[in-house]
Design an enzyme around this catalytic site. Structure first.
Site, PDB file in Angstrom:
ATOM      1  N   GLY A  56      13.941 124.238 -24.593  1.00 13.43           N
ATOM      2  CA  GLY A  56      13.409 124.630 -25.898  1.00 13.43           C
ATOM      3  C   GLY A  56      13.107 125.353 -26.038  1.00 13.43           C
ATOM      4  O   GLY A  56      13.108 126.093 -27.343  1.00 13.43           O
ATOM      5  N   ASP A  57      11.868 125.587 -26.156  1.00 13.81           N
ATOM      6  CA  ASP A  57      10.790 126.123 -26.718  1.00 13.81           C
ATOM      7  C   ASP A  57      10.696 128.047 -26.416  1.00 13.81           C
ATOM      8  O   ASP A  57      11.525 129.402 -27.094  1.00 13.81           O
ATOM      9  CB  ASP A  57       9.511 126.008 -25.747  1.00 13.81           C
ATOM     10  CG  ASP A  57       8.198 125.212 -26.484  1.00 13.81           C
ATOM     11  OD1 ASP A  57       9.522 124.532 -27.283  1.00 13.81           O
ATOM     12  OD2 ASP A  57       8.152 124.349 -25.440  1.00 13.81           O
ATOM     13  N   THR A  58      11.307 128.074 -25.000  1.00  8.72           N
ATOM     14  CA  THR A  58      11.851 129.793 -24.250  1.00  8.72           C
ATOM     15  C   THR A  58      13.501 129.578 -25.179  1.00  8.72           C
ATOM     16  O   THR A  58      13.362 131.171 -25.794  1.00  8.72           O
ATOM     17  CB  THR A  58      12.368 129.284 -23.269  1.00  8.72           C
ATOM     18  OG1 THR A  58      11.480 128.792 -22.211  1.00  8.72           O
ATOM     19  CG2 THR A  58      12.679 130.904 -22.320  1.00  8.72           C
TER      20      THR A  58
END
Length: 312
Positions: free
Chosen positions: A250-252
């Site tokens: 999700g961060d990516t």
């Protein structure tokens, strides 16, 4: 300038064992130490895209020094507030088909340190970007997110929020530039009966816009993603592959989506790239190196809303 804020960072220690038994010395066959924290991951991914940024938040002790050194070695500027105590180490142990996860609490953050962080936000300029992502450490109430949103709105800062707390709904009055819930978070906020129901998720995302969010990026894991703003709604499927670790996917995705917008992509192009990048990270043990993006992007179809095809 682009800033990322991680209030509860960690070192993640990944260890692998042939077997893991109680009351004996277990010797690892593999170990890896990774600086972690949701916005720290965003800093690394932005840098991989060639986008300079500065990382801030709270760090303490020798573990904090390790995280700061790793960021600076990657060419990322840092402005962390130093606190008493030791930044936490989380341990992930894999043995055969089993995995054990030990997540520690970390230091208590003083009121003085919190005020220093808010002072950094007040110093940001109109047009700056600020990513605030991840959990909160001990000593900090989630109302700090509302204060950050308020200051960012006053300063003309493009605030990007990725937090699981329902306090995010109260932040929407200050019109954050972009928010990135996942399907389970949005289902909890709106008391949805099924976090896989596309129609309910779509309606909930539209409600986030009505409450003040300028843009919503809704991640749904293996079922793809939905992006919406006040002019359009776009949906994509997720490419197929072997899942290794979803922790940073999700961060990516968030970093890749915002980063590609910064680089001039359309929302359609950014959404396809970001979905491929998030999947790439899920298919590896660490953050994606982006080398497999073209192949993964080729598996992605873009639709207007879910189920309505649209050619880019």
């Amino acid at each position: 300038m682009i800033y990322t804020c991680t209030m509860n960072p960690a070192i993640d220690l990944f260890s692998e064992f042939a077997s893991f038994d109680p009351f004996v010395v277990n010797r690892s066959i593999f170990e890896e130490y990774q600086p972690n924290g949701k916005a720290i991951n965003i800093s690394f991914m932005l840098k991989k895209l060639g986008i300079s940024n500065m990382a801030t938040g709270f760090l303490g002790g020798f573990t904090g020094d390790f995280i700061e050194n790793e960021l600076e070695a990657a060419g990322i500027e840092t402005a962390f507030i130093k606190v008493d105590g030791i930044t936490r180490i989380n341990t992930f142990i894999r043995a055969d088909s089993l995995e054990y996860k030990a997540v520690n609490r970390g230091p208590v953050i003083s009121q003085q340190a919190q005020e220093l962080l808010l002072g950094q936000v007040r110093d940001l300029k109109n047009g700056d970007w600020l990513f605030v992502s991840g959990s909160l450490p001990r000593g900090i109430d989630d109302q700090i997110h509302i204060e950050i949103a308020k200051i960012a709105h006053q300063q003309g800062v493009k605030l990007v929020l990725d937090i699981s707390s329902p306090v995010l709904l109260d932040c929407l009055a200050y019109e954050p530039y972009l928010i990135k819930p996942n399907d389970e978070e949005i289902a909890n906020w709106f008391h949805l009966s099924d976090h896989t129901d596309q129609s309910e998720l779509q309606t909930a995302a539209e409600q986030l816009l009505e409450r003040g969010a300028q843009r919503v990026l809704l991640s749904c894991g293996s079922r793809g993603a939905l992006y919406c703003d006040r002019k359009q709604e776009l949906a994509v499927n997720a490419p197929s592959g072997k899942i290794v670790n979803t922790a940073c996917a999700g961060d990516t995705m968030l970093a890749a989506f915002a980063g590609r917008l910064m680089l001039g992509d359309s929302e359609e192009e950014a959404l396809i790239f970001a979905t491929a990048a998030g999947s790439s990270t899920a298919f590896t043990s660490g953050l994606s190196d982006l080398s497999d993006i073209p192949g993964l992007a080729g598996q992605i179809q873009l639709t207007r809303k879910w189920g309505v095809k649209h050619d880019v």
